[in-house]
Design a protein around this motif. Sequence first.
Motif, PDB file in Angstrom:
ATOM      1  N   LEU A 121      51.399 -47.416 -19.124  1.00  0.00           N
ATOM      2  CA  LEU A 121      51.059 -48.264 -18.006  1.00  0.00           C
ATOM      3  C   LEU A 121      49.933 -47.602 -17.226  1.00  0.00           C
ATOM      4  N   SER A 122      48.991 -48.389 -16.770  1.00  0.00           N
ATOM      5  CA  SER A 122      47.893 -47.846 -15.979  1.00  0.00           C
ATOM      6  C   SER A 122      48.414 -47.344 -14.637  1.00  0.00           C
ATOM      7  N   ALA A 123      47.587 -46.586 -13.928  1.00  0.00           N
ATOM      8  CA  ALA A 123      47.917 -46.225 -12.554  1.00  0.00           C
ATOM      9  C   ALA A 123      48.033 -47.504 -11.735  1.00  0.00           C
ATOM     10  N   GLN A 124      48.801 -47.460 -10.678  1.00  0.00           N
ATOM     11  CA  GLN A 124      49.049 -48.666  -9.897  1.00  0.00           C
ATOM     12  C   GLN A 124      47.769 -49.220  -9.293  1.00  0.00           C
ATOM     13  N   ASN A 125      47.633 -50.541  -9.393  1.00  0.00           N
ATOM     14  CA  ASN A 125      46.480 -51.257  -8.814  1.00  0.00           C
ATOM     15  C   ASN A 125      45.137 -50.791  -9.382  1.00  0.00           C
ATOM     16  N   ASP A 126      45.164 -50.222 -10.585  1.00  0.00           N
ATOM     17  CA  ASP A 126      43.937 -49.718 -11.195  1.00  0.00           C
ATOM     18  C   ASP A 126      43.371 -50.790 -12.129  1.00  0.00           C
ATOM     19  N   GLU A 127      42.434 -51.594 -11.617  1.00  0.00           N
ATOM     20  CA  GLU A 127      41.866 -52.674 -12.410  1.00  0.00           C
ATOM     21  C   GLU A 127      40.932 -52.152 -13.504  1.00  0.00           C
ATOM     22  N   LYS A 128      40.346 -50.977 -13.287  1.00  0.00           N
ATOM     23  CA  LYS A 128      39.437 -50.386 -14.276  1.00  0.00           C
ATOM     24  C   LYS A 128      39.892 -48.965 -14.597  1.00  0.00           C
ATOM     25  N   PRO A 129      40.980 -48.842 -15.365  1.00  0.00           N
ATOM     26  CA  PRO A 129      41.517 -47.517 -15.662  1.00  0.00           C
ATOM     27  C   PRO A 129      40.535 -46.684 -16.479  1.00  0.00           C
ATOM     28  N   PRO A 130      40.600 -45.350 -16.346  1.00  0.00           N
ATOM     29  CA  PRO A 130      39.697 -44.479 -17.095  1.00  0.00           C
ATOM     30  C   PRO A 130      39.984 -44.468 -18.593  1.00  0.00           C
ATOM     31  N   HIS A 131      41.165 -44.912 -18.983  1.00  0.00           N
ATOM     32  CA  HIS A 131      41.520 -44.967 -20.402  1.00  0.00           C
ATOM     33  C   HIS A 131      41.373 -46.398 -20.903  1.00  0.00           C
ATOM     34  N   HIS A 132      41.251 -46.544 -22.215  1.00  0.00           N
ATOM     35  CA  HIS A 132      40.985 -47.861 -22.794  1.00  0.00           C
ATOM     36  C   HIS A 132      42.129 -48.832 -22.509  1.00  0.00           C
ATOM     37  N   LYS A 133      41.796 -49.973 -21.957  1.00  0.00           N
ATOM     38  CA  LYS A 133      42.799 -50.995 -21.648  1.00  0.00           C
ATOM     39  C   LYS A 133      43.158 -51.743 -22.934  1.00  0.00           C
ATOM     40  N   LEU A 188      50.736 -57.239 -33.814  1.00  0.00           N
ATOM     41  CA  LEU A 188      49.820 -57.231 -32.672  1.00  0.00           C
ATOM     42  C   LEU A 188      48.792 -56.132 -32.893  1.00  0.00           C
ATOM     43  N   VAL A 189      47.516 -56.477 -32.716  1.00  0.00           N
ATOM     44  CA  VAL A 189      46.458 -55.476 -32.804  1.00  0.00           C
ATOM     45  C   VAL A 189      45.798 -55.314 -31.442  1.00  0.00           C
ATOM     46  N   THR A 190      45.175 -54.150 -31.240  1.00  0.00           N
ATOM     47  CA  THR A 190      44.413 -53.901 -30.020  1.00  0.00           C
ATOM     48  C   THR A 190      43.132 -53.171 -30.368  1.00  0.00           C
ATOM     49  N   THR A 191      42.084 -53.441 -29.608  1.00  0.00           N
ATOM     50  CA  THR A 191      40.897 -52.607 -29.736  1.00  0.00           C
ATOM     51  C   THR A 191      41.249 -51.216 -29.217  1.00  0.00           C
ATOM     52  N   ILE A 192      40.603 -50.203 -29.783  1.00  0.00           N
ATOM     53  CA  ILE A 192      40.892 -48.826 -29.360  1.00  0.00           C
ATOM     54  C   ILE A 192      39.682 -48.144 -28.756  1.00  0.00           C
ATOM     55  N   ASP A 193      38.530 -48.830 -28.764  1.00  0.00           N
ATOM     56  CA  ASP A 193      37.323 -48.253 -28.187  1.00  0.00           C
ATOM     57  C   ASP A 193      36.335 -49.368 -27.891  1.00  0.00           C
ATOM     58  N   ASP A 194      35.191 -48.986 -27.344  1.00  0.00           N
ATOM     59  CA  ASP A 194      34.172 -49.979 -26.990  1.00  0.00           C
ATOM     60  C   ASP A 194      33.428 -50.522 -28.201  1.00  0.00           C
ATOM     61  N   MET A 195      33.696 -49.962 -29.388  1.00  0.00           N
ATOM     62  CA  MET A 195      33.085 -50.443 -30.623  1.00  0.00           C
ATOM     63  C   MET A 195      33.934 -51.549 -31.270  1.00  0.00           C
ATOM     64  N   ASN A 196      35.004 -51.930 -30.602  1.00  0.00           N
ATOM     65  CA  ASN A 196      35.903 -52.983 -31.087  1.00  0.00           C
ATOM     66  C   ASN A 196      36.635 -52.614 -32.371  1.00  0.00           C
ATOM     67  N   MET A 197      36.853 -51.323 -32.606  1.00  0.00           N
ATOM     68  CA  MET A 197      37.719 -50.925 -33.701  1.00  0.00           C
ATOM     69  C   MET A 197      39.162 -51.258 -33.333  1.00  0.00           C
ATOM     70  N   LEU A 198      39.953 -51.637 -34.342  1.00  0.00           N
ATOM     71  CA  LEU A 198      41.311 -52.109 -34.106  1.00  0.00           C
ATOM     72  C   LEU A 198      42.361 -51.181 -34.713  1.00  0.00           C
ATOM     73  N   ASN A 199      43.495 -51.099 -34.028  1.00  0.00           N
ATOM     74  CA  ASN A 199      44.711 -50.488 -34.558  1.00  0.00           C
ATOM     75  C   ASN A 199      45.862 -51.470 -34.379  1.00  0.00           C
ATOM     76  N   TRP A 200      46.920 -51.240 -35.142  1.00  0.00           N
ATOM     77  CA  TRP A 200      48.140 -52.029 -34.981  1.00  0.00           C
ATOM     78  C   TRP A 200      49.017 -51.411 -33.900  1.00  0.00           C
ATOM     79  N   VAL A 201      49.603 -52.257 -33.084  1.00  0.00           N
ATOM     80  CA  VAL A 201      50.610 -51.813 -32.118  1.00  0.00           C
ATOM     81  C   VAL A 201      51.958 -51.823 -32.834  1.00  0.00           C
ATOM     82  N   TYR A 202      52.742 -50.745 -32.666  1.00  0.00           N
ATOM     83  CA  TYR A 202      54.045 -50.697 -33.328  1.00  0.00           C
ATOM     84  C   TYR A 202      55.049 -49.939 -32.475  1.00  0.00           C
ATOM     85  N   ILE A 203      56.322 -50.052 -32.857  1.00  0.00           N
ATOM     86  CA  ILE A 203      57.409 -49.363 -32.156  1.00  0.00           C
ATOM     87  C   ILE A 203      57.927 -48.261 -33.066  1.00  0.00           C
ATOM     88  N   SER A 204      57.980 -47.047 -32.564  1.00  0.00           N
ATOM     89  CA  SER A 204      58.507 -45.932 -33.352  1.00  0.00           C
ATOM     90  C   SER A 204      59.952 -46.210 -33.755  1.00  0.00           C
TER      91      SER A 204
END
Length: 207
Positions: free
Chosen positions: A77-89, A105-121
């Motif tokens: 979770l981002s810091a509270q009320n942090d609309e532009k967190p320093p880490h990738h949203k 579910l996939v998410t971008t992992i950087d500004d180059m739009n590379m994707l990873n899968w979201v998963y549950i350990s």
Amino acid sequence: MVLGILSLAATVPLLATSTVQLQNTAQETRDGNGSTISSTKTNKCHIKVVPSARMSTDVKSTVKDRRLILKDGLVKLSAQNDEKPPHHKVTAYFLPFPNTTYDGLVTTIDDMNMLNWVYISKDTYQVTYGTRAVAEQHLTGPMGLTLMADGDSRIIMEGWDGFMAVEDGDGEWSLYFDKDSDGLADKIDQSRSKRIAQIELHREMLE
């Protein structure tokens, strides 16, 4: 061409522009609720945390409106009320998970739009992300949506919205999925006074 994309997806992040081949492999895939996937599931979104009404006022005010981010290899979770967190949203959408009958579910992992899968350990139930080769060793779906009366939608896993936020310390919160519906009783050390919040994951659609 599709097989080449799927092989690549197993070991390295996908380019977001290459996922159309994966989308085309689903002919009438169904989500965790059994309803036909709508086109909105392939639209990118950020994810906002909404605490359950059952939570205490203190916990609700602490986690309310945080966004999901990628930090230290985990979904947090981002810091509270942090609309532009320093880490990738987390910038996510749904795709058919290869060699299954469900969506992941996939998410971008950087500004180059590379994707990873979201998963549950499978061991800790913590939500994280990685390449297909890593993700398929854990719990990857079915991921789906629940549509709400106000037109918003929230993310579900295995047919329900059993997500939880767990306080790590130093004000940071990590994301878990309460697969066994027991409050993560056997997954986290609850003797260390960590706060736990039942939450919903609401989509914030991107234009």
